[in-house]
Design a protein around this motif. Sequence first.
Motif, short mmCIF file in Angstrom:
data_model
loop_
_atom_site.label_atom_id
_atom_site.label_comp_id
_atom_site.label_asym_id
_atom_site.label_seq_id
_atom_site.Cartn_x
_atom_site.Cartn_y
_atom_site.Cartn_z
N THR A 156 0.85 -1.18 0.00
CA THR A 156 0.00 0.00 0.00
C THR A 156 0.89 1.23 0.00
O THR A 156 1.75 1.38 0.87
N HIS A 157 0.69 2.10 -0.97
CA HIS A 157 1.53 3.30 -1.12
C HIS A 157 1.37 4.23 0.07
O HIS A 157 2.35 4.59 0.74
N VAL A 158 0.13 4.63 0.34
CA VAL A 158 -0.20 5.49 1.48
C VAL A 158 -1.27 4.78 2.29
O VAL A 158 -2.41 4.66 1.81
N PRO A 159 -0.95 4.29 3.49
CA PRO A 159 -1.97 3.63 4.30
C PRO A 159 -3.12 4.57 4.65
O PRO A 159 -3.02 5.79 4.52
N THR A 160 -4.22 3.98 5.11
CA THR A 160 -5.45 4.72 5.33
C THR A 160 -5.29 5.87 6.32
O THR A 160 -5.92 6.90 6.20
N ASN A 161 -4.47 5.66 7.34
CA ASN A 161 -4.30 6.74 8.32
C ASN A 161 -2.86 6.77 8.82
O ASN A 161 -2.08 5.84 8.57
N GLY A 162 -2.48 7.84 9.47
CA GLY A 162 -1.16 7.95 10.08
C GLY A 162 -0.16 8.80 9.32
O GLY A 162 0.87 9.17 9.87
N ASP A 185 -1.12 -0.65 -4.20
CA ASP A 185 -2.41 -0.09 -3.81
C ASP A 185 -2.23 1.42 -3.67
O ASP A 185 -1.58 1.90 -2.75
N ALA A 186 -2.81 2.16 -4.62
CA ALA A 186 -2.67 3.62 -4.64
C ALA A 186 -3.96 4.31 -4.25
O ALA A 186 -4.20 5.47 -4.62
N CYS A 187 -4.79 3.63 -3.47
CA CYS A 187 -6.10 4.14 -3.12
C CYS A 187 -6.04 5.53 -2.49
O CYS A 187 -6.84 6.41 -2.81
N GLN A 188 -5.07 5.74 -1.60
CA GLN A 188 -4.96 7.02 -0.90
C GLN A 188 -3.98 7.98 -1.55
O GLN A 188 -4.00 9.18 -1.24
N SER A 189 -3.13 7.50 -2.44
CA SER A 189 -2.13 8.39 -3.03
C SER A 189 -2.62 9.05 -4.32
O SER A 189 -2.27 10.20 -4.61
N VAL A 190 -3.46 8.34 -5.11
CA VAL A 190 -3.92 8.94 -6.35
C VAL A 190 -4.79 10.16 -6.02
O VAL A 190 -5.67 10.11 -5.17
N GLY A 191 -4.48 11.26 -6.65
CA GLY A 191 -5.17 12.52 -6.36
C GLY A 191 -4.44 13.38 -5.35
O GLY A 191 -4.70 14.58 -5.25
N GLN A 192 -3.54 12.78 -4.57
CA GLN A 192 -2.72 13.53 -3.62
C GLN A 192 -1.28 13.66 -4.10
O GLN A 192 -0.63 14.68 -3.87
N ILE A 193 -0.77 12.60 -4.73
CA ILE A 193 0.62 12.52 -5.16
C ILE A 193 0.63 12.28 -6.66
O ILE A 193 -0.14 11.46 -7.17
N ASP A 194 1.50 12.95 -7.38
CA ASP A 194 1.64 12.68 -8.81
C ASP A 194 2.16 11.26 -9.00
O ASP A 194 3.21 10.90 -8.46
N LEU A 195 1.44 10.47 -9.78
CA LEU A 195 1.80 9.08 -10.00
C LEU A 195 2.14 8.85 -11.47
O LEU A 195 1.37 9.21 -12.35
N ASP A 196 3.28 8.24 -11.70
CA ASP A 196 3.74 7.90 -13.05
C ASP A 196 4.12 6.43 -13.00
O ASP A 196 5.13 6.06 -12.38
N VAL A 197 3.33 5.57 -13.64
CA VAL A 197 3.57 4.14 -13.52
C VAL A 197 4.91 3.73 -14.15
O VAL A 197 5.50 2.73 -13.73
#
Length: 267
Positions: A156-162, A185-197
């Motif tokens: 998980t790229h960015v966990p749900t909390n913390g 798992d980019a559920c929490q990072s997409v939209g917050q962090i620029d992602l380039d696969v």
Amino acid sequence: MDLDRVRADTPGCNHVLHLDSAGSSLMPQSVLAAQLDHLQLEAEVGGYRAAALAEARIEATYGAVARLLNCGAEHIALMENATAAWNAAFQSLDLSSGDRVLVAEAEYASNVLACLVLKERRGIEVVPVPSDDAGQLDVAALENLIDARVKLIAMTHVPTNGGLVNPAQEVGAVARAAGIPYLLDACQSVGQIDLDVAVLGCDFLSASGRKFLRGPRGSGFLYVSPRIIDRVMPPALDLRGATWVSAEGYQPCADARRFENWEFNYA
């Protein structure tokens, strides 16, 4: 970002101070209108006819997600949610007894549950990678765990909390060097962090629409890299993901859409 404009475009901002975008964001007016308009169209002409009339807009979504991730639209599957996307990718791998899945210690609960089910049913091993002093996955420890038994790295790229951000790019480099599939798992990072696969080096990336992309609930997507598409098959195929070509023969879609289902919330 023009915050005044963003707030003005978000009806919920007139009523609440919303601090739960990590769970589900407030939708902007454009998202609300798109859904309501399409539901109204379905009520007037039927679901299939409405989908046909909206085909260009639906198809444009693939390109929008692809631009977000810096990939081709053929590598995107639109999914019902992020968990469905993650599980479709995970279950597409032919894991068997003795195979090892390396996961971060700060892993999303649903992902771990899926791993534990395969541990029980097939005898795979689920191995947490130790964390460093900051709580991130320790890349050096990951490298030390790599051997012939490892068949997947899932993180998980960015966990749900913390507030933790795991080193997704560095993990991708390890996975690529070892030739091991990498599910991010980019559920929490997409939209917050620029992602380039291409930079992340992942073979799969799953995400939700309802969080920091400010889309509706019941929306998500899966990225499938060109490196792995010919090596994996989703756990279930239907007429969206494959064609029944003979009495006992079928032909899966050549691209990521093999992971999709025919029935979908097009609104």
